[in-house]
Write a protein that holds these residues in place. Structure first.
Motif, PDB file in Angstrom:
ATOM      1  N   ARG A   1      17.011  -0.845  46.969  1.00 19.58           N
ATOM      2  CA  ARG A   1      16.251   0.398  46.787  1.00 19.58           C
ATOM      3  C   ARG A   1      15.687   0.836  48.137  1.00 19.58           C
ATOM      4  NH1 ARG A   1      11.346   1.428  42.456  1.00 19.58           N
ATOM      5  NH2 ARG A   1      12.809   0.529  40.933  1.00 19.58           N
TER       6      ARG A   1
ATOM      7  N   LEU B   1      24.559  -2.119  44.241  1.00 20.88           N
ATOM      8  CA  LEU B   1      24.142  -0.780  43.844  1.00 20.88           C
ATOM      9  C   LEU B   1      23.027  -0.330  44.772  1.00 20.88           C
ATOM     10  CD1 LEU B   1      24.042  -0.512  39.940  1.00 20.88           C
ATOM     11  CD2 LEU B   1      25.716   0.407  41.548  1.00 20.88           C
TER      12      LEU B   1
ATOM     13  N   ASP C   1      20.330   2.212  44.968  1.00 24.15           N
ATOM     14  CA  ASP C   1      19.557   3.160  44.160  1.00 24.15           C
ATOM     15  C   ASP C   1      18.839   4.134  45.099  1.00 24.15           C
ATOM     16  OD1 ASP C   1      17.985   4.472  42.303  1.00 24.15           O
ATOM     17  OD2 ASP C   1      17.238   2.633  41.330  1.00 24.15           O
TER      18      ASP C   1
ATOM     19  N   GLY D   1      27.317  -8.462  37.016  1.00 18.23           N
ATOM     20  CA  GLY D   1      26.159  -8.590  37.897  1.00 18.23           C
ATOM     21  C   GLY D   1      26.347  -7.853  39.210  1.00 18.23           C
ATOM     22  N   PHE D   2      25.236  -7.506  39.835  1.00 20.83           N
ATOM     23  CA  PHE D   2      25.288  -6.817  41.135  1.00 20.83           C
ATOM     24  C   PHE D   2      24.003  -7.115  41.893  1.00 20.83           C
ATOM     25  CE2 PHE D   2      23.642  -3.946  37.873  1.00 20.83           C
ATOM     26  CZ  PHE D   2      22.401  -3.594  38.398  1.00 20.83           C
ATOM     27  N   GLU D   3      24.062  -6.868  43.169  1.00 21.35           N
ATOM     28  CA  GLU D   3      22.884  -6.941  44.027  1.00 21.35           C
ATOM     29  C   GLU D   3      22.258  -5.554  44.039  1.00 21.35           C
ATOM     30  OE1 GLU D   3      20.976  -9.817  45.451  1.00 21.35           O
ATOM     31  OE2 GLU D   3      23.107 -10.306  45.662  1.00 21.35           O
ATOM     32  N   TYR D   4      20.943  -5.487  43.868  1.00 17.70           N
ATOM     33  CA  TYR D   4      20.266  -4.191  43.771  1.00 17.70           C
ATOM     34  C   TYR D   4      19.517  -3.860  45.059  1.00 17.70           C
ATOM     35  CZ  TYR D   4      16.883  -0.703  42.008  1.00 17.70           C
ATOM     36  OH  TYR D   4      16.115   0.415  41.810  1.00 17.70           O
TER      37      TYR D   4
ATOM     38  N   GLY E   1      22.149   7.045  36.895  1.00 18.53           N
ATOM     39  CA  GLY E   1      22.891   5.986  36.208  1.00 18.53           C
ATOM     40  C   GLY E   1      23.513   6.415  34.890  1.00 18.53           C
TER      41      GLY E   1
ATOM     42  N   LEU F   1      23.643   4.544  43.200  1.00 17.39           N
ATOM     43  CA  LEU F   1      23.099   4.703  41.845  1.00 17.39           C
ATOM     44  C   LEU F   1      22.071   5.836  41.888  1.00 17.39           C
ATOM     45  CD1 LEU F   1      22.680   3.602  38.892  1.00 17.39           C
ATOM     46  CD2 LEU F   1      20.895   2.139  39.834  1.00 17.39           C
ATOM     47  N   ALA F   2      22.313   6.870  41.084  1.00 16.06           N
ATOM     48  CA  ALA F   2      21.332   7.968  41.001  1.00 16.06           C
ATOM     49  C   ALA F   2      20.590   7.780  39.679  1.00 16.06           C
ATOM     50  CB  ALA F   2      22.042   9.303  41.125  1.00 16.06           C
TER      51      ALA F   2
END
Ligand code: FAD
Ligand code: FES
Ligand code: FES
Lengths: 164, 277
Positions: B10, B51, B53, B5-8, B34, B31-32
Protein backbone atom coordinates in the motif's frame (compact mmCIF):
# COMPACT_ATOMS: atom_id res chain seq x y z
CA UNK A 1 2.12 -16.53 2.36
CA UNK A 2 3.05 -14.30 5.23
CA UNK A 3 0.35 -12.94 7.48
CA UNK A 4 -0.15 -9.26 8.09
CA UNK A 5 -1.10 -7.38 11.18
CA UNK A 6 -4.66 -6.09 10.79
CA UNK A 7 -6.21 -3.33 12.86
CA UNK A 8 -9.87 -2.46 12.52
CA UNK A 9 -12.58 -0.71 14.42
CA UNK A 10 -15.65 -2.96 14.40
CA UNK A 11 -18.92 -1.74 15.88
CA UNK A 12 -17.00 0.84 17.89
CA UNK A 13 -14.48 -1.63 19.29
CA UNK A 14 -10.80 -1.64 18.33
CA UNK A 15 -9.75 -5.12 17.15
CA UNK A 16 -6.45 -6.54 15.98
CA UNK A 17 -5.43 -9.80 14.41
CA UNK A 18 -3.12 -11.62 12.06
CA UNK A 19 -4.45 -12.56 8.66
CA UNK A 20 -3.29 -13.38 5.18
CA UNK A 21 -3.92 -10.33 2.97
CA UNK A 22 -6.07 -12.51 0.67
CA UNK A 23 -8.54 -13.25 3.43
CA UNK A 24 -11.90 -11.69 2.57
CA UNK A 25 -13.33 -9.22 5.03
CA UNK A 26 -16.45 -11.34 5.52
CA UNK A 27 -14.32 -14.33 6.55
CA UNK A 28 -12.28 -12.21 8.93
CA UNK A 29 -15.43 -10.88 10.60
CA UNK A 30 -17.13 -14.26 10.86
CA UNK A 31 -14.24 -16.63 11.52
CA UNK A 32 -11.67 -14.52 13.35
CA UNK A 33 -13.99 -12.18 15.23
CA UNK A 34 -17.10 -14.34 15.58
CA UNK A 35 -19.28 -11.58 14.13
CA UNK A 36 -21.74 -13.64 12.11
CA UNK A 37 -24.25 -10.93 11.10
CA UNK A 38 -22.69 -10.53 7.65
CA UNK A 39 -23.82 -13.62 5.72
CA UNK A 40 -22.24 -15.33 2.75
CA UNK A 41 -24.97 -15.78 0.16
CA UNK A 42 -23.46 -15.90 -3.30
CA UNK A 43 -19.76 -15.16 -2.79
CA UNK A 44 -19.86 -13.53 -6.23
CA UNK A 45 -20.62 -9.87 -5.35
CA UNK A 46 -24.27 -10.09 -6.33
CA UNK A 47 -26.58 -10.80 -3.39
CA UNK A 48 -25.56 -8.23 -0.76
CA UNK A 49 -26.09 -10.60 2.20
CA UNK A 50 -22.51 -9.78 3.26
CA UNK A 51 -23.09 -6.00 3.25
CA UNK A 52 -21.29 -4.02 5.95
CA UNK A 53 -20.48 -0.36 6.43
CA UNK A 54 -16.84 0.47 5.75
CA UNK A 55 -15.73 4.04 6.51
CA UNK A 56 -19.26 5.28 6.00
CA UNK A 57 -20.07 3.37 2.81
CA UNK A 58 -21.97 0.18 2.10
CA UNK A 59 -19.68 -2.51 0.75
CA UNK A 60 -19.98 -6.21 -0.03
CA UNK A 61 -17.55 -7.75 2.44
CA UNK A 62 -17.13 -10.86 0.27
CA UNK A 63 -15.42 -8.64 -2.29
CA UNK A 64 -13.02 -6.74 -0.04
CA UNK A 65 -9.67 -8.14 1.07
CA UNK A 66 -9.02 -7.71 4.76
CA UNK A 67 -5.82 -5.98 3.63
CA UNK A 68 -7.91 -3.27 1.93
CA UNK A 69 -10.00 -2.85 5.05
CA UNK A 70 -6.95 -2.49 7.30
CA UNK A 71 -7.37 0.70 9.33
CA UNK A 72 -11.04 1.09 8.46
CA UNK A 73 -14.10 1.49 10.60
CA UNK A 74 -16.64 -1.29 10.09
CA UNK A 75 -20.26 -1.46 11.20
CA UNK A 76 -22.25 -4.70 10.94
CA UNK A 77 -25.88 -5.38 11.82
CA UNK A 78 -24.74 -6.16 15.37
CA UNK A 79 -23.66 -2.54 15.68
CA UNK A 80 -27.11 -1.19 14.86
CA UNK A 81 -28.84 -2.19 18.07
CA UNK A 82 -29.52 0.40 20.77
CA UNK A 83 -26.87 0.80 23.48
CA UNK A 84 -28.99 -1.34 25.87
CA UNK A 85 -29.03 -4.20 23.35
CA UNK A 86 -32.65 -3.74 22.24
CA UNK A 87 -33.47 -3.53 18.54
CA UNK A 88 -32.56 -0.29 16.77
CA UNK A 89 -35.21 1.63 14.82
CA UNK A 90 -34.56 -0.02 11.45
CA UNK A 91 -34.39 -3.48 13.00
CA UNK A 92 -37.63 -2.85 14.90
CA UNK A 93 -39.40 -1.67 11.73
CA UNK A 94 -38.33 -4.82 9.86
CA UNK A 95 -39.90 -6.84 12.68
CA UNK A 96 -43.06 -4.75 12.78
CA UNK A 97 -43.64 -4.78 8.99
CA UNK A 98 -42.61 -8.39 8.39
CA UNK A 99 -39.62 -7.23 6.37
CA UNK A 100 -38.21 -10.74 6.56
CA UNK A 101 -39.19 -14.34 6.20
CA UNK A 102 -36.22 -16.71 6.34
CA UNK A 103 -34.03 -13.82 7.49
CA UNK A 104 -30.99 -14.72 5.46
CA UNK A 105 -30.82 -11.43 3.56
CA UNK A 106 -31.86 -9.36 6.58
CA UNK A 107 -28.51 -8.33 8.10
CA UNK A 108 -27.35 -7.10 4.70
CA UNK A 109 -30.67 -5.36 4.04
CA UNK A 110 -30.65 -3.59 7.38
CA UNK A 111 -27.01 -2.54 7.12
CA UNK A 112 -27.67 -1.17 3.65
CA UNK A 113 -30.87 0.55 4.81
CA UNK A 114 -28.89 2.18 7.61
CA UNK A 115 -26.41 3.74 5.16
CA UNK A 116 -29.13 4.65 2.65
CA UNK A 117 -31.00 6.63 5.32
CA UNK A 118 -27.79 8.42 6.29
CA UNK A 119 -27.24 9.41 2.66
CA UNK A 120 -30.86 10.24 1.99
CA UNK A 121 -32.97 10.65 5.16
CA UNK A 122 -36.15 11.32 3.18
CA UNK A 123 -36.23 8.81 0.34
CA UNK A 124 -39.17 8.21 -1.97
CA UNK A 125 -40.27 4.62 -2.42
CA UNK A 126 -38.48 4.56 -5.76
CA UNK A 127 -35.28 5.81 -4.14
CA UNK A 128 -35.51 3.07 -1.52
CA UNK A 129 -35.86 0.45 -4.23
CA UNK A 130 -32.94 1.89 -6.19
CA UNK A 131 -30.94 2.16 -2.97
CA UNK A 132 -31.32 -1.52 -2.10
CA UNK A 133 -30.73 -2.72 -5.65
CA UNK A 134 -27.58 -4.51 -4.52
CA UNK A 135 -29.45 -6.68 -2.00
CA UNK A 136 -31.39 -9.73 -3.12
CA UNK A 137 -34.21 -11.33 -1.17
CA UNK A 138 -35.62 -14.67 -2.28
CA UNK A 139 -38.58 -14.64 0.11
CA UNK A 140 -40.43 -11.41 0.64
CA UNK A 141 -40.89 -9.94 -2.82
CA UNK A 142 -39.40 -6.76 -1.31
CA UNK A 143 -42.74 -5.05 -0.60
CA UNK A 144 -42.45 -5.32 3.17
CA UNK A 145 -38.75 -4.50 3.14
CA UNK A 146 -39.51 -1.25 1.36
CA UNK A 147 -42.37 -0.54 3.80
CA UNK A 148 -40.07 -1.18 6.76
CA UNK A 149 -37.40 1.19 5.44
CA UNK A 150 -39.98 3.92 4.70
CA UNK A 151 -41.39 3.52 8.22
CA UNK A 152 -37.90 3.66 9.73
CA UNK A 153 -37.18 6.87 7.79
CA UNK A 154 -40.37 8.45 9.13
CA UNK A 155 -39.59 7.48 12.72
CA UNK A 156 -35.95 8.59 12.54
CA UNK A 157 -37.01 11.95 11.09
CA UNK A 158 -39.70 12.43 13.73
CA UNK A 159 -37.15 11.69 16.45
CA UNK A 160 -34.73 14.19 14.90
CA UNK A 161 -37.43 16.88 14.84
CA UNK A 162 -38.45 16.19 18.41
CA UNK A 163 -34.83 16.56 19.51
CA UNK A 164 -34.56 20.02 17.91
CA UNK B 1 -13.86 -19.03 -3.88
CA UNK B 2 -10.59 -18.27 -2.11
CA UNK B 3 -8.08 -16.32 -4.19
CA UNK B 4 -4.44 -17.44 -4.39
CA UNK B 5 -2.11 -15.81 -1.89
CA UNK B 6 -0.27 -12.59 -2.67
CA UNK B 7 1.99 -10.01 -1.11
CA UNK B 8 0.11 -6.79 -0.36
CA UNK B 9 1.58 -3.33 -0.90
CA UNK B 10 0.00 0.00 0.00
CA UNK B 11 2.31 2.76 -1.25
CA UNK B 12 1.47 6.39 -0.48
CA UNK B 13 2.74 8.03 -3.66
CA UNK B 14 2.67 7.23 -7.37
CA UNK B 15 6.46 6.98 -7.73
CA UNK B 16 6.65 4.22 -5.10
CA UNK B 17 3.74 2.38 -6.71
CA UNK B 18 5.49 2.49 -10.10
CA UNK B 19 8.72 1.27 -8.47
CA UNK B 20 6.98 -1.73 -6.89
CA UNK B 21 5.35 -2.61 -10.22
CA UNK B 22 8.75 -2.32 -11.92
CA UNK B 23 10.42 -4.53 -9.34
CA UNK B 24 7.97 -7.41 -9.75
CA UNK B 25 7.24 -7.21 -13.48
CA UNK B 26 4.24 -9.22 -14.61
CA UNK B 27 3.97 -10.87 -11.17
CA UNK B 28 2.40 -7.63 -9.93
CA UNK B 29 -0.99 -6.05 -10.55
CA UNK B 30 -2.55 -2.77 -9.52
CA UNK B 31 -5.48 -3.04 -7.11
CA UNK B 32 -8.01 -0.20 -7.24
CA UNK B 33 -11.52 -0.98 -5.94
CA UNK B 34 -11.01 -4.67 -6.65
CA UNK B 35 -14.53 -5.15 -8.02
CA UNK B 36 -13.35 -6.57 -11.31
CA UNK B 37 -10.05 -8.02 -10.10
CA UNK B 38 -11.19 -9.80 -6.91
CA UNK B 39 -13.98 -11.76 -8.66
CA UNK B 40 -11.35 -12.85 -11.26
CA UNK B 41 -8.95 -13.82 -8.47
CA UNK B 42 -11.66 -15.82 -6.68
CA UNK B 43 -12.16 -17.79 -9.87
CA UNK B 44 -8.34 -18.14 -10.09
CA UNK B 45 -8.50 -16.59 -13.54
CA UNK B 46 -5.97 -14.14 -12.12
CA UNK B 47 -3.36 -14.99 -9.50
CA UNK B 48 -0.94 -12.08 -9.16
CA UNK B 49 1.86 -12.63 -6.64
CA UNK B 50 1.89 -8.95 -5.70
CA UNK B 51 -0.97 -6.49 -5.40
CA UNK B 52 -0.19 -2.80 -5.39
CA UNK B 53 -3.18 -1.10 -3.76
CA UNK B 54 -3.57 2.55 -4.79
CA UNK B 55 -5.96 3.48 -1.95
CA UNK B 56 -3.17 5.08 0.11
CA UNK B 57 -2.31 7.63 -2.61
CA UNK B 58 -4.30 10.74 -1.73
CA UNK B 59 -3.66 12.63 -4.96
CA UNK B 60 -5.49 9.95 -6.97
CA UNK B 61 -8.73 10.70 -5.13
CA UNK B 62 -9.20 14.28 -6.36
CA UNK B 63 -11.68 15.87 -8.75
CA UNK B 64 -10.70 19.25 -10.25
CA UNK B 65 -13.23 21.29 -12.18
CA UNK B 66 -11.26 23.57 -14.55
CA UNK B 67 -12.57 26.10 -17.06
CA UNK B 68 -11.59 23.98 -20.05
CA UNK B 69 -11.37 20.49 -18.61
CA UNK B 70 -12.32 18.36 -15.66
CA UNK B 71 -9.56 16.21 -14.18
CA UNK B 72 -10.61 13.09 -12.27
CA UNK B 73 -8.15 11.07 -10.20
CA UNK B 74 -8.04 7.35 -10.97
CA UNK B 75 -9.13 6.31 -7.46
CA UNK B 76 -12.32 8.37 -7.45
CA UNK B 77 -15.06 5.82 -6.77
CA UNK B 78 -18.23 5.70 -8.83
CA UNK B 79 -20.08 6.72 -5.66
CA UNK B 80 -18.01 9.95 -5.54
CA UNK B 81 -18.63 10.66 -9.22
CA UNK B 82 -22.35 10.59 -8.46
CA UNK B 83 -22.12 12.64 -5.26
CA UNK B 84 -19.90 15.46 -6.61
CA UNK B 85 -22.08 18.53 -7.32
CA UNK B 86 -19.40 20.40 -9.27
CA UNK B 87 -18.95 17.45 -11.58
CA UNK B 88 -22.71 17.11 -12.03
CA UNK B 89 -22.80 20.77 -13.13
CA UNK B 90 -19.86 20.50 -15.52
CA UNK B 91 -20.52 17.03 -16.98
CA UNK B 92 -23.90 15.66 -15.89
CA UNK B 93 -23.54 12.74 -18.32
CA UNK B 94 -20.95 11.20 -15.97
CA UNK B 95 -23.48 11.00 -13.12
CA UNK B 96 -26.12 9.62 -15.47
CA UNK B 97 -23.75 6.86 -16.60
CA UNK B 98 -22.30 6.09 -13.16
CA UNK B 99 -25.80 5.60 -11.74
CA UNK B 100 -26.31 2.83 -14.28
CA UNK B 101 -23.23 0.89 -13.18
CA UNK B 102 -23.83 -2.09 -10.90
CA UNK B 103 -25.40 -1.29 -7.50
CA UNK B 104 -24.66 1.03 -4.54
CA UNK B 105 -22.22 -1.33 -2.82
CA UNK B 106 -20.20 -1.96 -5.98
CA UNK B 107 -20.16 1.79 -6.68
CA UNK B 108 -18.72 2.39 -3.19
CA UNK B 109 -15.58 0.48 -4.16
CA UNK B 110 -15.33 0.53 -7.96
CA UNK B 111 -13.19 3.38 -9.28
CA UNK B 112 -13.13 5.32 -12.54
CA UNK B 113 -9.50 4.32 -13.11
CA UNK B 114 -10.22 0.63 -12.58
CA UNK B 115 -13.24 0.78 -14.84
CA UNK B 116 -11.14 2.42 -17.59
CA UNK B 117 -7.94 0.36 -17.18
CA UNK B 118 -9.71 -2.99 -16.92
CA UNK B 119 -10.39 -3.29 -20.66
CA UNK B 120 -13.57 -5.33 -20.23
CA UNK B 121 -15.90 -4.44 -23.14
CA UNK B 122 -18.77 -4.53 -20.64
CA UNK B 123 -17.46 -1.59 -18.63
CA UNK B 124 -19.47 1.58 -19.12
CA UNK B 125 -16.86 4.31 -18.57
CA UNK B 126 -14.64 3.55 -21.62
CA UNK B 127 -17.38 4.25 -24.19
CA UNK B 128 -18.46 7.34 -22.28
CA UNK B 129 -14.88 8.65 -22.21
CA UNK B 130 -14.51 8.02 -25.94
CA UNK B 131 -17.70 9.97 -26.55
CA UNK B 132 -16.32 12.85 -24.46
CA UNK B 133 -12.86 12.64 -26.13
CA UNK B 134 -11.12 12.24 -22.76
CA UNK B 135 -7.41 11.57 -22.34
CA UNK B 136 -5.79 9.25 -19.80
CA UNK B 137 -2.56 10.16 -18.00
CA UNK B 138 -0.28 7.14 -17.58
CA UNK B 139 2.75 7.23 -15.28
CA UNK B 140 5.54 4.69 -15.72
CA UNK B 141 9.26 4.42 -15.04
CA UNK B 142 9.95 6.83 -17.92
CA UNK B 143 7.57 9.52 -16.65
CA UNK B 144 4.08 10.55 -17.74
CA UNK B 145 2.35 10.30 -21.10
CA UNK B 146 -1.20 10.91 -22.24
CA UNK B 147 -3.25 8.59 -24.42
CA UNK B 148 -6.60 9.48 -25.97
CA UNK B 149 -9.51 7.31 -24.81
CA UNK B 150 -10.28 6.79 -28.50
CA UNK B 151 -6.86 5.17 -28.98
CA UNK B 152 -6.54 3.29 -25.68
CA UNK B 153 -8.52 0.09 -26.31
CA UNK B 154 -6.92 -2.60 -28.48
CA UNK B 155 -9.07 -5.69 -27.84
CA UNK B 156 -10.80 -7.27 -24.85
CA UNK B 157 -8.52 -6.74 -21.81
CA UNK B 158 -5.73 -5.32 -24.00
CA UNK B 159 -5.06 -1.61 -23.80
CA UNK B 160 -2.29 0.86 -24.64
CA UNK B 161 -1.18 0.77 -20.98
CA UNK B 162 2.11 -1.01 -20.30
CA UNK B 163 2.25 -3.41 -17.33
CA UNK B 164 4.44 -1.04 -15.34
CA UNK B 165 2.27 2.02 -15.95
CA UNK B 166 -0.43 3.42 -13.68
CA UNK B 167 -3.42 5.29 -14.99
CA UNK B 168 -3.40 8.31 -12.70
CA UNK B 169 -5.84 10.88 -14.10
CA UNK B 170 -8.66 11.20 -16.58
CA UNK B 171 -8.76 14.54 -18.38
CA UNK B 172 -12.19 15.33 -19.79
CA UNK B 173 -12.63 18.45 -21.97
CA UNK B 174 -15.74 20.44 -21.05
CA UNK B 175 -18.36 20.29 -23.79
CA UNK B 176 -19.52 23.57 -25.38
CA UNK B 177 -22.21 25.41 -23.44
CA UNK B 178 -25.72 24.22 -24.22
CA UNK B 179 -24.68 20.82 -25.57
CA UNK B 180 -27.22 18.00 -25.16
CA UNK B 181 -26.12 14.74 -23.55
CA UNK B 182 -27.36 11.26 -22.63
CA UNK B 183 -26.11 7.86 -21.56
CA UNK B 184 -28.66 5.15 -22.30
CA UNK B 185 -28.11 1.57 -21.21
CA UNK B 186 -30.26 -1.46 -21.96
CA UNK B 187 -29.67 -4.30 -19.51
CA UNK B 188 -31.44 -7.47 -18.39
CA UNK B 189 -31.77 -6.35 -14.79
CA UNK B 190 -30.48 -3.64 -12.49
CA UNK B 191 -26.80 -4.16 -11.75
CA UNK B 192 -26.14 -5.99 -15.00
CA UNK B 193 -23.60 -5.14 -17.65
CA UNK B 194 -25.04 -3.59 -20.81
CA UNK B 195 -26.79 -5.60 -23.48
CA UNK B 196 -26.23 -2.37 -25.39
CA UNK B 197 -25.44 1.17 -24.30
CA UNK B 198 -25.04 4.48 -26.10
CA UNK B 199 -23.30 7.71 -25.12
CA UNK B 200 -24.33 10.79 -27.07
CA UNK B 201 -23.21 14.43 -26.97
CA UNK B 202 -24.56 16.95 -29.48
CA UNK B 203 -24.60 20.67 -30.08
CA UNK B 204 -24.29 23.34 -32.76
CA UNK B 205 -22.52 21.62 -35.68
CA UNK B 206 -21.09 18.74 -33.69
CA UNK B 207 -22.09 15.35 -32.31
CA UNK B 208 -20.28 12.40 -30.79
CA UNK B 209 -21.53 8.82 -30.48
CA UNK B 210 -19.96 5.85 -28.67
CA UNK B 211 -21.35 2.39 -27.93
CA UNK B 212 -20.66 -0.10 -25.11
CA UNK B 213 -20.50 -3.92 -25.08
CA UNK B 214 -21.15 -4.30 -28.79
CA UNK B 215 -17.63 -5.30 -29.88
CA UNK B 216 -14.48 -6.36 -28.05
CA UNK B 217 -13.67 -2.70 -27.44
CA UNK B 218 -15.90 0.35 -27.01
CA UNK B 219 -16.94 1.77 -30.37
CA UNK B 220 -16.64 5.50 -30.99
CA UNK B 221 -18.22 5.98 -34.39
CA UNK B 222 -17.07 9.07 -36.24
CA UNK B 223 -19.46 8.57 -39.16
CA UNK B 224 -22.42 8.27 -36.78
CA UNK B 225 -21.39 11.53 -35.13
CA UNK B 226 -21.05 13.27 -38.49
CA UNK B 227 -24.52 12.16 -39.59
CA UNK B 228 -26.04 13.25 -36.30
CA UNK B 229 -24.30 16.63 -36.45
CA UNK B 230 -26.03 17.12 -39.79
CA UNK B 231 -29.38 16.23 -38.20
CA UNK B 232 -29.65 12.81 -39.88
CA UNK B 233 -30.76 10.43 -37.10
CA UNK B 234 -31.42 7.47 -39.41
CA UNK B 235 -28.01 7.91 -41.03
CA UNK B 236 -26.46 8.04 -37.58
CA UNK B 237 -28.10 4.77 -36.51
CA UNK B 238 -27.14 3.08 -39.79
CA UNK B 239 -23.50 4.18 -39.46
CA UNK B 240 -23.41 2.92 -35.86
CA UNK B 241 -24.80 -0.48 -36.93
CA UNK B 242 -22.01 -0.71 -39.52
CA UNK B 243 -19.37 0.00 -36.89
CA UNK B 244 -20.37 -2.41 -34.13
CA UNK B 245 -19.55 -6.11 -34.12
CA UNK B 246 -21.56 -7.80 -31.36
CA UNK B 247 -21.15 -11.48 -30.52
CA UNK B 248 -23.85 -13.90 -29.43
CA UNK B 249 -23.78 -14.65 -25.70
CA UNK B 250 -26.17 -15.06 -22.75
CA UNK B 251 -27.47 -11.54 -23.41
CA UNK B 252 -28.84 -12.66 -26.77
CA UNK B 253 -28.10 -13.38 -30.43
CA UNK B 254 -26.43 -10.91 -32.77
CA UNK B 255 -29.67 -9.70 -34.36
CA UNK B 256 -31.10 -8.86 -30.94
CA UNK B 257 -27.94 -7.03 -29.89
CA UNK B 258 -28.19 -4.91 -33.03
CA UNK B 259 -31.83 -4.22 -32.34
CA UNK B 260 -30.98 -3.19 -28.77
CA UNK B 261 -28.08 -1.05 -29.98
CA UNK B 262 -30.34 0.88 -32.33
CA UNK B 263 -32.97 1.31 -29.61
CA UNK B 264 -30.40 2.56 -27.09
CA UNK B 265 -28.95 5.02 -29.59
CA UNK B 266 -32.35 6.37 -30.65
CA UNK B 267 -33.35 6.91 -27.02
CA UNK B 268 -30.05 8.59 -26.22
CA UNK B 269 -30.37 10.90 -29.21
CA UNK B 270 -33.94 11.87 -28.30
CA UNK B 271 -32.95 12.64 -24.71
CA UNK B 272 -29.83 14.57 -25.75
CA UNK B 273 -31.85 16.63 -28.23
CA UNK B 274 -34.45 17.42 -25.59
CA UNK B 275 -31.70 18.59 -23.21
CA UNK B 276 -29.98 20.79 -25.76
CA UNK B 277 -30.23 24.43 -24.78
C1 FAD C 1 -21.86 -7.27 -9.34
C2 FAD C 1 -21.06 -6.36 -10.21
C3 FAD C 1 -21.70 -5.66 -11.23
C4 FAD C 1 -20.97 -4.79 -12.04
N1 FAD C 1 -21.63 -4.11 -13.02
C5 FAD C 1 -20.94 -3.23 -13.79
C6 FAD C 1 -21.59 -2.46 -14.80
O1 FAD C 1 -22.80 -2.54 -15.00
N2 FAD C 1 -20.83 -1.60 -15.53
C7 FAD C 1 -19.50 -1.45 -15.33
O2 FAD C 1 -18.87 -0.64 -16.00
N3 FAD C 1 -18.85 -2.15 -14.40
C8 FAD C 1 -19.55 -3.03 -13.63
N4 FAD C 1 -18.88 -3.74 -12.66
C9 FAD C 1 -17.42 -3.56 -12.54
C10 FAD C 1 -17.10 -2.47 -11.55
O3 FAD C 1 -17.54 -1.21 -12.02
C11 FAD C 1 -15.59 -2.45 -11.28
O4 FAD C 1 -15.44 -1.81 -10.06
C12 FAD C 1 -14.73 -1.79 -12.30
O5 FAD C 1 -14.85 -2.44 -13.54
C13 FAD C 1 -13.25 -1.87 -11.94
O6 FAD C 1 -12.92 -0.90 -11.04
P1 FAD C 1 -12.11 -1.25 -9.74
O7 FAD C 1 -11.73 0.04 -9.14
O8 FAD C 1 -12.93 -2.15 -8.90
O9 FAD C 1 -10.81 -1.96 -10.32
P2 FAD C 1 -10.03 -3.29 -9.94
O10 FAD C 1 -10.93 -4.44 -9.95
O11 FAD C 1 -9.21 -3.04 -8.74
O12 FAD C 1 -9.04 -3.36 -11.20
C14 FAD C 1 -9.48 -3.76 -12.49
C15 FAD C 1 -8.27 -3.93 -13.42
O13 FAD C 1 -7.69 -2.68 -13.74
C16 FAD C 1 -6.37 -2.57 -13.24
N5 FAD C 1 -6.27 -1.22 -12.65
C17 FAD C 1 -7.14 -0.68 -11.78
N6 FAD C 1 -6.83 0.61 -11.53
C18 FAD C 1 -5.74 0.88 -12.27
C19 FAD C 1 -4.95 2.06 -12.45
N7 FAD C 1 -5.26 3.21 -11.84
N8 FAD C 1 -3.88 1.99 -13.28
C20 FAD C 1 -3.59 0.82 -13.92
N9 FAD C 1 -4.30 -0.30 -13.79
C21 FAD C 1 -5.37 -0.28 -12.99
C22 FAD C 1 -6.21 -3.69 -12.24
O14 FAD C 1 -4.88 -4.15 -12.17
C23 FAD C 1 -7.13 -4.74 -12.79
O15 FAD C 1 -6.52 -5.44 -13.81
C24 FAD C 1 -19.58 -4.62 -11.84
C25 FAD C 1 -18.93 -5.31 -10.81
C26 FAD C 1 -19.65 -6.18 -10.00
C27 FAD C 1 -18.93 -6.91 -8.93
S1 FES D 1 -22.04 -12.95 -0.42
FE1 FES D 1 -21.23 -11.01 -0.88
S2 FES D 1 -22.56 -10.27 -2.39
FE2 FES D 1 -23.34 -12.29 -2.03
S1 FES E 1 -36.10 -13.09 3.96
FE1 FES E 1 -35.37 -14.90 3.00
S2 FES E 1 -33.95 -14.08 1.59
FE2 FES E 1 -34.88 -12.31 2.32
Amino acid sequence: MSKMHVKLKVNGRQVEGLAEPRMLLVHFLREELGITGPHIGCETSHCGACTVDMDGRSVKSCTVFVAQANGAEIVTVEGLTNPDGSLGVIQEKFREHHGLQCGFCTPGMITRAHRLLQENPNPTEEEVRFGIAGNLCRCTGYQNIVKAIMAAAAELNAAKEAAQ
Amino acid sequence: MIPAGFEYHRPTDVASAVAILGRHGDEARVLAGGHSLIPMMKLRMAAPAHLVDLRGIAELGRIEIGDDAVVIGAMVAQHDLIAHEGLAQALPIIREAALQIADPQVRSMGTIGGNLANGDPGNDMPGLMQCLDARFALVGPGGEREVAAREFYESAYFTAREDDEILTRVIVPRPPAGAGWAYEKIKRKIGDYATAAAAVMLGEGFASVAMTNLADTPVWCEAAGRALAAGDVEGCVAAMLEAIDPAEDNRGPVAFKKHAAAAALRRAIARAQARRA
